[in-house]
Design a protein around this motif. Structure first.
Motif, short mmCIF file in Angstrom:
data_model
loop_
_atom_site.label_atom_id
_atom_site.label_comp_id
_atom_site.label_asym_id
_atom_site.label_seq_id
_atom_site.Cartn_x
_atom_site.Cartn_y
_atom_site.Cartn_z
N UNK A 96 -4.27 -6.97 1.92
CA UNK A 96 -3.97 -5.60 2.35
C UNK A 96 -5.12 -4.65 2.07
N UNK A 100 -6.78 19.56 -3.62
CA UNK A 100 -7.94 20.34 -3.28
C UNK A 100 -7.62 21.73 -2.83
N UNK A 111 -15.51 17.25 -6.95
CA UNK A 111 -14.70 16.33 -7.74
C UNK A 111 -13.84 15.46 -6.81
N UNK A 112 -13.24 16.12 -5.85
CA UNK A 112 -12.42 15.41 -4.86
C UNK A 112 -13.24 14.34 -4.15
N UNK A 120 -12.49 5.59 -5.93
CA UNK A 120 -11.35 4.72 -5.62
C UNK A 120 -11.66 3.81 -4.43
N UNK A 121 -12.53 4.28 -3.53
CA UNK A 121 -12.92 3.39 -2.43
C UNK A 121 -13.74 2.23 -2.98
N UNK A 174 -6.88 14.79 -7.35
CA UNK A 174 -7.29 16.17 -7.21
C UNK A 174 -6.58 16.82 -6.01
N UNK A 222 0.86 -1.19 0.00
CA UNK A 222 0.00 0.00 0.00
C UNK A 222 0.89 1.23 0.00
N UNK A 250 -14.00 11.44 -6.53
CA UNK A 250 -12.83 10.60 -6.78
C UNK A 250 -12.55 9.66 -5.60
N UNK A 251 -12.72 10.20 -4.41
CA UNK A 251 -12.51 9.37 -3.23
C UNK A 251 -13.51 8.21 -3.19
N UNK A 301 -7.10 -2.65 4.96
CA UNK A 301 -7.10 -1.18 4.88
C UNK A 301 -8.52 -0.66 4.93
N UNK A 340 -7.21 7.87 2.60
CA UNK A 340 -8.22 8.14 1.59
C UNK A 340 -9.50 7.33 1.85
N UNK A 378 -1.00 6.05 3.33
CA UNK A 378 -1.91 7.07 2.82
C UNK A 378 -3.21 6.50 2.24
N UNK A 379 -3.14 5.30 1.75
CA UNK A 379 -4.34 4.71 1.17
C UNK A 379 -5.45 4.57 2.23
N UNK A 416 -11.24 -2.22 6.06
CA UNK A 416 -11.87 -2.51 7.35
C UNK A 416 -11.44 -1.49 8.40
N UNK A 451 1.23 5.46 -1.48
CA UNK A 451 0.75 6.58 -2.28
C UNK A 451 -0.74 6.80 -2.14
N UNK A 452 -1.13 8.06 -2.00
CA UNK A 452 -2.55 8.38 -1.94
C UNK A 452 -3.17 8.01 -3.26
N UNK A 453 -4.47 7.81 -3.30
CA UNK A 453 -5.05 7.35 -4.53
C UNK A 453 -5.78 8.44 -5.30
N UNK A 454 -5.99 9.59 -4.70
CA UNK A 454 -6.71 10.60 -5.47
C UNK A 454 -5.73 11.63 -6.02
#
Ligand SMILES: Nc1ncnc2c1ncn2[C@@H]1O[C@H](COP(=O)(O)OP(=O)(O)O)[C@@H](O)[C@H]1O
Lengths: 437, 55, 328
Positions: free
Chosen positions: C103, B10, C18-19, C26-27, B8, B1, C22-23, C107, C148, C144-145, C109, B3-6
């Motif tokens: 993973x 902000x 938009x943010x 990806x979730x 944008x 895991x 996108x979140x 993540x 998000x 970081x994942x 959960x 890197x952030x996934x988004x």
């Protein structure tokens, strides 16, 4: 394991129960029943309010009420507050179960009637015990946080003042014995200047020898115009007789106790073969659902101690409540639990009888409640698991069954309430997750 | 895991920075930060530049 | 060149939305990736999933303000799990690398669990926000994942955390819409307003704690994983939108009580400009949509603003973890 050696037989101490319930509660109790109002003068209009603004409170007090997080008056407050705040003052006897907002109501009445410019006692409030008086004192301080001119003093044993003292505090709260001494023997208080007299928890009060008599003696020293207010959670004949002697020409407000029901509760049982298996099942449940706080009931002190140890070893913050503890110790445990320092409270069946656990989202019967003869204790089961109010909090109850005997108890409880208790396989994640949704 | 996934970003500037470089503000945004008062409905979502904390 | 907007808006800005979207996307992708693990019929895999879930969620439920060392233990356990190393839970050892999607599963959960803890626990006990948020922030920094995913779950349960006021679309049933707005809807009907507000408060307080806290044992090299710039953004976005009765006042108060002090220190005069606008211009707008019986939330906010402006200070929140705590 049927070790009866640890069986506790602490007495049913009403004052302790009342205190512990106050400590564990952080919310109003849901009520759907209608308030019954008996006016002394049936011809006068009956006021009830739906908002605090309608009461035309002093701004400092309105702010105090909102700062406590209140949004609108509770059921009993809707009727009681206008009566208590009316001019000329009216006497009131009010009965409703604990947690319905009585304390907040009479505290607001006392604060409203005080004249802050007068530096002498104007309101007396008697409580059955020192600890209960302190709890009420805290409410006065919170509600009066923007009204700093008003001061409060405790008339409790141990609070010794020099002879000849003239109290400057406007509100005195205490136990009947000390309060009587302060009025009669030491003359710290001039009873003729009292405008509001509150007697809280009348049912607990009369359970203690001497309190009834002391309260009456205080009451007789007061002026005829003094407003008398009496509150009680229950209303047996003895309480009623006492109330009528204490409060002349009363208005009466009653709110029937909400029946506890199993309707809003999901009930399950888990089959296990030993206490170790029960413990594993418990761990699985913890992994699958979000439990803000849980209360776990065991039959004996020994099991409770063992379980608390196992849970701690797994890293849980566990509090143990047991019968041999003093009231102050128990209060301390409950206070920490409510603050969230500990998330799991393990206790014995006997010790926690009478404690309201409506605040707790999950109740686990590690052992089913049985009476001394081993028969199902339906009443305790209902009190522990049941919830009040139709739109009340949803609850979850899980019963651990480890023998033919306990299965038999479970079946009897199920039959008694005519409510199915579903079987739960704690090895199946999907199943456990479903129950909490 | 990792890197952030988004993608944008902000709040302007390099992701995660607590202030916005002045160069990345529009003229209107800059004005909002310069003025004594914000205009109702026009508060920049980007945080203020570090050198404009006192006006 | 976009047209200059006049006055308050009814929805959040394009970039915010938009943010948010996108979140969510990806979730959803993350959830799909471990669908196989979720729906497995294989007993062995099912057992593994159970153990993974326990390893992820139990430590979160054990977070409390009891001691710093205890929090560190919990943190290390979660970090190990997310790093694919074996952890022991309930006497059994399990590792996320035992399954190709392990993973992603843990993540997700974890993220879900952090948010639920806010909804359930912080709601009834405000100070619980701090220990939960500090652990979440530390995990976010290293993974970081998970961060998000926390945002995605939070936004789904509490759109006001974006902040986003979802519009009612054609064809959506009232019940469905109430759910989108964050209400619990059951066979018994929709939940009471006070209970709804209480849960939303819990989640906003958790968010407000998250953006200002940093795990004290971290490397502290990079930028905050999700820092006070988001506090600015959230507050600015809220104040740019038309207020909602009861909700706006409640959430602004919760938010400011928890992270007003940190924002004040960070943004100084610019922060006070926000507070002044709130007090002088925005509060009357809130009052205009407030009906009788909703005065509580507005009064609390008003009182808080007045007393802060009077002393030119916003006090640190109650329950903040002290340096003393971290030595315990
Ligand atoms: N109007 C109200 N709105 C919300 N909460 C209230 C209100 N009145 C009281 N409470 C809270 O409900 C709980 C029970 O109230 P309390 O006055 O102690 O009840 P009682 O004296 O009947 O046991 C307390 O936590 C109190 O702060």
């Amino acid at each position: 394991d049927g070790d009866k050696t640890g069986e506790e037989d602490d007495k049913d101490d009403k004052a302790a129960q009342s205190l512990l319930n106050k400590l564990i509660r952080s919310n109003l109790v849901n009520t759907t029943n209608q308030v019954e109002v008996l006016q002394r003068d049936p011809n006068s209009p009956l006021y009830s309010v739906k908002s605090f603004e309608e009461l035309r409170l002093k701004p400092q007090l309105l702010q105090g009420v909102y700062a406590m997080g209140f949004n609108r008056p509770s059921k009993i407050q809707e009727n009681a507050l206008p009566m208590m705040l009316a001019e000329p003052p009216q006497n009131l006897i009010a009965q409703s179960q604990s947690g319905t907002g009585k304390t907040a109501a009479f505290v607001l009445a006392m604060l409203s009637h005080v004249n802050p410019n007068n530096k002498f006692p104007q309101c007396l409030c008697v409580s059955p015990t020192y600890e209960l008086a302190l709890q009420t004192g805290k409410v006065i301080e919170q509600m009066g946080q923007y009204y700093s001119e008003v001061k409060l003093v405790y008339a409790i044993r141990g609070n010794k003042l020099p002879r000849g003292t003239q109290l400057e505090e406007q509100i005195v709260i205490g136990t009947p014995g000390t309060m009587l001494d302060w009025c009669l023997k030491f003359k710290f208080i001039d009873p003729k200047k009292i405008k509001v007299f509150v007697l809280d928890e009348a049912d607990v009060m009369i359970a203690t020898q001497g309190h009834q008599d002391q309260s009456l003696r205080i009451q007789r020293m007061l002026n005829k115009q003094c407003q008398m207010l009496l509150f009680s959670a229950t209303f047996e004949e003895t309480v009623w007789n006492f109330a009528q002697r204490m409060v002349p020409e009363p208005n009466i407000i009653k709110l029937k106790r909400e029946e506890e029901t199993l309707d809003t509760i999901k009930q399950y049982y888990v089959l296990c073969n030993s206490k170790e298996e029960k413990f594993m099942a418990l761990c699985n449940i913890y992994g699958a659902i979000t439990i803000a706080q849980a209360m776990i009931f065991c039959h004996t002190r020994k099991t409770a101690g063992w379980l608390a140890g196992e849970l701690s070893r797994e890293g849980h913050q566990v509090a143990l409540l047991s019968g041999e503890m003093q009231v102050e110790q128990r209060a301390c445990v409950i206070d920490r639990f409510r603050e969230g320092k500990e998330k799991v409270l393990v206790t014995t069946n006997v010790c926690a009888r009478g404690i309201d656990v409506e605040q707790v989202s999950v109740v686990i019967n590690f052992d089913l409640p049985v009476d001394r003869d081993g028969n199902p204790d339906n009443e305790t089961y209902l009190h522990r698991i049941g919830r009040t109010g139709r739109f009340g909090k949803r609850g979850l109850a899980i019963n651990m069954v480890d023998s033919k005997f306990s299965m038999n108890v479970l079946t009897k409880i199920q039959d008694h309430f005519n409510k199915k208790i579903e079987k739960l396989d704690t090895d199946d994640l999907d199943e456990i997750e479903k129950i909490s949704s | 895991v990792s890197g952030g996934i988004t993608k944008t970003t902000l709040t302007g500037g390099s992701a995660g920075s607590l202030f916005t470089p002045q160069s990345e503000l529009t003229a209107e945004e800059l004005k909002e930060f310069e003025n004594k008062r914000f205009t109702l409905g026009q508060i920049p979502l980007k945080p203020p530049p570090a050198e404009m904390l006192v006006v | 060149e976009k047209a200059r907007k006049k006055g308050l808006q009814t929805k959040a800005e394009e970039t915010t939305l938009k943010w948010y979207q996108e979140l969510q996307i990806s979730a959803n992708q993350c959830t799909q990736s471990f669908e196989g693990l979720n729906n497995t019929k294989d007993l062995q895999t099912k057992k593994l999933r159970m153990e993974l879930q326990k390893a992820a969620t139990i430590p979160v439920s054990q977070i409390s303000s009891i001691s710093g060392s205890k929090l560190k233990e919990i943190f290390d356990k979660i970090d190990k799990l997310l790093s694919g190393k074996p952890v022991v839970s309930g006497g059994k050892s399990v590792s996320a690398s035992q399954h190709p999607n392990g993973l992603d599963f843990v993540s997700n959960k974890l993220a879900e669990k952090f948010v639920k803890q806010g909804e359930e626990e912080v709601a009834s006990h405000h100070e619980a926000a701090f220990p939960i948020a500090v652990v979440a922030s530390g995990i976010w920094e290293l993974h970081p994942k998970v961060g998000d995913l926390i945002l995605a779950h939070l936004h789904k349960k509490c759109p006001y955390a974006v902040p986003h006021y979802p519009p009612m679309k054609d064809g959506t049933s009232v019940e469905e819409y109430q759910k989108i707005l964050g209400y619990r809807v059951e066979d018994g009907g929709v939940e009471a307003q006070d209970s709804f507000l209480k849960r939303m408060s819990g989640m906003i307080r958790l968010y407000a704690a998250l953006i200002q806290l940093r795990w004290p044992y971290g490397a502290k090299r990079g930028p905050d994983p999700h820092g006070l710039n988001h506090g600015w953004r959230w507050l600015a976005q809220m104040l740019n939108m038309e207020p909602l009765a009861d909700i706006t006042a409640t959430l602004l108060f919760d938010f400011l009580e928890v992270c007003g002090n940190a924002l004040m220190i960070q943004y100084q005069t610019q922060f006070w400009k926000l507070i002044l606008l709130l007090q002088e211009t925005y509060l009357p707008r809130i009052e205009a949509v407030t009906s009788e019986g909703q005065a509580g939330s507005v009064t609390r906010l008003k009182q808080f603003l007045q007393s802060s402006l009077r002393v030119r200070n916003m006090h640190p929140p109650k329950g903040q973890l002290s340096s003393h705590f971290w030595k315990s």
